[in-house]
Design a protein around this motif. Structure first.
Motif: not given
Ligand code: MD6
Ligand code: FE
Length: 215
Positions: A132-136, A188-190
């Motif tokens: 799980l992460h954000q692209d930032r 968030y997405h994974r």
């Protein structure tokens, strides 16, 4: 005769996700072989490698980049870099085909002025995943990310602005393109663990391209 006789299931179609993200089903299918050839070319110059989180944990995918900037992760943090730390040379140029596909997909999804300067390439073997992460790490969050799935299918789970928000799952298959912009851009997405299988012509893996405007 009925219209069904003329139904063509190779045509792309759109599936809206939430808040500005859309799946363009099969949008890259006609170009998939060309994309795979381009990827082979890129990785002769910027070989697949394993990245580590700043905390020292290995990412299970293998990674490469092309374009003016490449996304890297090491003990100094996550960032875009103009040179490949492995070879100390600039990243391979972004193939024309990547750039045009990304522009076309972004325009289709309502982002007519997208000019990617970075493409992260991730290769998933069976049993690997993306947590799980954000692209930032990009500068302008009004720019979308265009994500191209090739090879084995994978389940993409997209959540909300908070890490603990519930997720919705969508299966991404060979040739599917996700345009990820608008309010969900920093959600968030994974990617769930890749299931066993064999894809022709890619074999037992999945490759994902994410095209971004980094700077
Ligand atoms: C993947 N994709 O599909 C991983 N991030 O393998 C991502 O992490 C991603 O597809 C931002 C926007 C679109 C994506
Ligand atoms: Fe991501």
């Amino acid at each position: 005769m009925t219209d069904d006789l003329f139904a063509d299931d190779t045509q792309p179609w759109q599936e809206p996700l939430t808040g500005g993200a859309v799946v363009l089903r099969r949008f890259a299918l006609a170009e998939a072989d060309g994309l795979l050839t381009d990827i082979e070319q890129v990785v002769t110059q910027a070989p697949w490698r394993q990245l580590f989180t700043p905390g020292g944990k290995p990412l299970s995918v293998r990674t490469s980049n092309c374009g003016a900037y490449g996304w890297i992760s090491d003990r100094h943090g996550y960032r875009y870099a103009p040179r490949d730390p492995l070879t100390d040379t600039p990243w391979p140029a972004m193939p024309e085909r990547f750039f045009r596909l990304a522009q076309r997909a972004a325009a289709e999804a309502g982002y007519p002025v997208f000019a990617p300067d970075a493409c992260l390439i991730n290769r998933y073997a069976v049993g690997t995943k993306m947590g799980l992460h954000q692209d930032r790490d990009e500068q302008d969050f009004s720019q979308p990310i265009v994500s191209v799935s090739l090879g084995l299918p994978a389940t993409f789970a997209f959540g909300g602005a908070q890490r603990s928000d519930p997720t919705t799952k969508v299966l991404l298959t060979h040739g599917d393109v996700v345009v990820w912009g608008g309010p969900v851009r920093r959600h968030y997405h994974r990617v769930l663990t890749l299931k066993e299988g064999t894809h022709f012509p890619l074999g037992d893996c999945r490759i994902n391209l994410t095209l971004r405007r980094a700077r």
